[in-house]
Design an enzyme around this catalytic site. Structure first.
Site, PDB file in Angstrom:
ATOM      1  N   SER A 190      48.471 -13.030  -2.293  1.00 33.65           N
ATOM      2  CA  SER A 190      48.853 -12.912  -0.889  1.00 33.65           C
ATOM      3  C   SER A 190      49.607 -11.609  -0.671  1.00 33.65           C
ATOM      4  O   SER A 190      50.316 -11.131  -1.560  1.00 33.65           O
ATOM      5  CB  SER A 190      49.737 -14.090  -0.476  1.00 33.65           C
ATOM      6  N   SER A 191      49.466 -11.079   0.523  1.00 39.73           N
ATOM      7  CA  SER A 191      50.200  -9.868   0.881  1.00 39.73           C
ATOM      8  C   SER A 191      51.581 -10.185   1.434  1.00 39.73           C
ATOM      9  O   SER A 191      52.390  -9.288   1.663  1.00 39.73           O
ATOM     10  CB  SER A 191      49.405  -9.075   1.920  1.00 39.73           C
ATOM     11  N   SER A 236      -6.925  -1.636  -6.669  1.00 42.04           N
ATOM     12  CA  SER A 236      -6.581  -1.779  -5.262  1.00 42.04           C
ATOM     13  C   SER A 236      -5.093  -2.080  -5.190  1.00 42.04           C
ATOM     14  O   SER A 236      -4.499  -2.540  -6.173  1.00 42.04           O
ATOM     15  CB  SER A 236      -7.373  -2.934  -4.639  1.00 42.04           C
ATOM     16  N   THR A 237      -4.498  -1.848  -4.034  1.00 48.46           N
ATOM     17  CA  THR A 237      -3.121  -2.313  -3.853  1.00 48.46           C
ATOM     18  C   THR A 237      -3.061  -3.820  -4.028  1.00 48.46           C
ATOM     19  O   THR A 237      -2.068  -4.355  -4.526  1.00 48.46           O
ATOM     20  CB  THR A 237      -2.603  -1.937  -2.451  1.00 48.46           C
ATOM     21  N   ASN A 238      -4.138  -4.515  -3.639  1.00 54.16           N
ATOM     22  CA  ASN A 238      -4.164  -5.975  -3.737  1.00 54.16           C
ATOM     23  C   ASN A 238      -3.793  -6.485  -5.118  1.00 54.16           C
ATOM     24  O   ASN A 238      -3.125  -7.512  -5.253  1.00 54.16           O
ATOM     25  CB  ASN A 238      -5.557  -6.519  -3.393  1.00 54.16           C
ATOM     26  N   THR A 280      36.361 -39.961  -8.665  1.00 54.67           N
ATOM     27  CA  THR A 280      35.094 -40.155  -7.958  1.00 54.67           C
ATOM     28  C   THR A 280      35.433 -40.310  -6.477  1.00 54.67           C
ATOM     29  O   THR A 280      36.412 -40.975  -6.127  1.00 54.67           O
ATOM     30  CB  THR A 280      34.338 -41.403  -8.465  1.00 54.67           C
ATOM     31  N   LYS A 335      51.932 -15.813  -5.371  1.00 51.90           N
ATOM     32  CA  LYS A 335      50.797 -16.693  -5.054  1.00 51.90           C
ATOM     33  C   LYS A 335      49.584 -16.283  -5.879  1.00 51.90           C
ATOM     34  O   LYS A 335      49.248 -15.107  -5.973  1.00 51.90           O
ATOM     35  CB  LYS A 335      50.469 -16.605  -3.569  1.00 51.90           C
ATOM     36  N   THR A 376       0.826  -1.211   0.000  1.00 50.51           N
ATOM     37  CA  THR A 376       0.000   0.000   0.000  1.00 50.51           C
ATOM     38  C   THR A 376       0.860   1.261   0.000  1.00 50.51           C
ATOM     39  O   THR A 376       0.524   2.264  -0.644  1.00 50.51           O
ATOM     40  CB  THR A 376      -0.942   0.002   1.217  1.00 50.51           C
TER      41      THR A 376
END
Length: 424
Positions: free
Chosen positions: A306-307, A128-130, A175, A312, A95
């Site tokens: 990587s830091s 209607s909002t419905n 598997t 990496k 609404t």
């Protein structure tokens, strides 16, 4: 995110008292109505179609119909976007959104017509909002679904391209994460492409149900307050406006009470996300190492991994796809809960359903596009362990089992067989 406060001090809102009350009741903490253009457009299309149907049926005079039509067209052209400050997710089954759009259109139409245009009596006539909210909601989602479907199909295309590129490149199949027999990288990528393309088709098909809309159902599906044939007239206008095969619901009571089509769309979205996440996880595993892991598949080095550890390469794109899949599944669960929360003649949880489905579409499109462009197109089966791992394949022993028996092949393998027959 809109706050409802405009930087221009001369700016005057087109919305009115009901919108103001809704802003007090539901201060925006996420997206606003105006932050979601597909819903704004969908609602403008609903109001435009309703005005034309109302004029044709004698409910609305020509002057007001023309003014409402022009105001709606301005919204469709992208004007007045800052006049929809209400929270996207709110209580009351939509609404808030319906009255926000009614007030904006009425105010602007009144300016254009030089006459009073009432938000309820004229803009919301026969509605209607419905029925208007789920109709606008359906139009919004239909306008969004093309993006994730197209992105998924592009991902499938990229996987098929990789299948052709590595069609004869053999790799060790597994598997239960244990050595199995060989297959080609082409076999792997073609299977992945088929799965992704299938989920794209399922998602697209799931949204087809949204082309049947409950417009004209008014309150709880009775059609009360709307003239005969309004639903059909309005749906025809919507079909012309959108270019979509829009039709009025044959059972409006069902359309307002049962939202299982939205749960189906959410499930289709989750299915696509799960499929992408599985493929991303496989890429991540096959590229692991490269010295101490599987080391068969090489992924693009899109950023430093990587830091602290030099050179990496981390599977950041597969991990991004996997994380978005978790969020999609969370959004899908939100939709399921909201669909199940419908009570008696109406489901009032529509705003959160729309928000969650929109997020699903956005996340699917982002995941598929990024996976395609930043990872899949750069995959290379030149990992340092691919050839070495082939030596552990069980092809020879499976063939031996078929000709000499399972127990004999098992005994010979356990006695020291090492060449699995990958080169055969």
């Amino acid at each position: 995110m809109s706050t409802g406060i405009h930087p221009d001090s001369t700016w005057a809102p087109l919305y009115g008292a009901q919108t103001e009350l809704a802003m007090d009741n539901f201060p925006p903490r996420g997206r606003t109505f105006g932050d979601f253009p597909p819903l704004v457009r969908g609602y403008a299309q609903v109001k435009l179609a309703a005005a034309r149907a109302n004029q044709a049926l004698g409910v609305l005079d020509e002057q007001r119909c023309d003014a409402i039509t022009k105001a709606c067209q301005e919204i469709l052209d992208g004007e007045h976007a800052d006049h929809f400050p209400t929270a996207l997710v709110h209580g009351g089954g939509g609404t808030t959104a319906n009255m926000n759009v009614n007030e904006v259109i009425a105010a602007r139409a009144g300016e254009l017509a030089g006459a009073t245009v009432h938000p309820n009596d004229h803009v919301n006539a026969s509605q209607s909002t419905n029925d208007t909210y789920p109709t606008a909601m359906a139009l919004a989602l239909l306008s969004q679904v093309d993006a994730p479907v197209a992105a998924l199909n592009r991902l499938a295309d990229a996987l098929e391209s990789k299948a052709a590129e590595f069609d004869t490149t053999r790799r060790l199949g597994r598997t239960c994460l244990q050595d199995a027999v060989t297959l080609t990288a082409g076999d792997t990528h073609r299977a992945q492409a088929a799965a992704v393309r299938r989920t794209a088709g399922v998602l697209e098909a799931a949204t087809h149900a949204l082309t049947t809309v409950p417009v004209g159902a008014t309150a709880v599906g009775t059609g009360i307050g709307a003239p005969a044939h309004f639903a059909e007239r309005c749906a025809e206008e919507l079909a012309r406006l959108t270019g979509l095969p829009i039709s009025a619901s044959e059972n409006p009571y069902d359309s307002l009470s049962h939202f299982d089509p939205y749960a189906h769309i959410a499930s289709a979205g989750a299915r696509a996300a799960i499929t992408m996440a599985k493929i991303a996880a496989d890429v991540r595993l096959l590229s692991s190492g490269p010295r101490g892991g599987f080391g068969e598949l090489t992924i693009p080095a899109v950023q430093a991994g990587s830091s602290i550890m030099p050179a990496k390469v981390n599977p950041v794109i597969p991990e991004y796809v996997m994380q978005l899949s978790y969020r999609v599944r969370g959004s899908a669960h939100t939709v399921e809960c909201a669909v199940a929360a419908g009570e008696l003649e109406l489901n009032v949880m529509e705003p959160v359903i729309l928000d969650a489905l929109s997020n699903i579409f956005d996340d699917l499109a982002a995941a598929a596009t990024t996976f395609t462009e930043r990872c899949v197109l750069g995959l290379d089966w030149n990992g340092p362990h691919r050839e070495r791992n082939l030596a552990g394949a069980l092809d020879r022993w499976v063939e031996m089992s078929a000709t000499r028996g399972y127990e004999s092949a098992t005994a010979e393998l356990r006695a020291g067989g090492s060449d699995g027959g990958a080169a055969r």
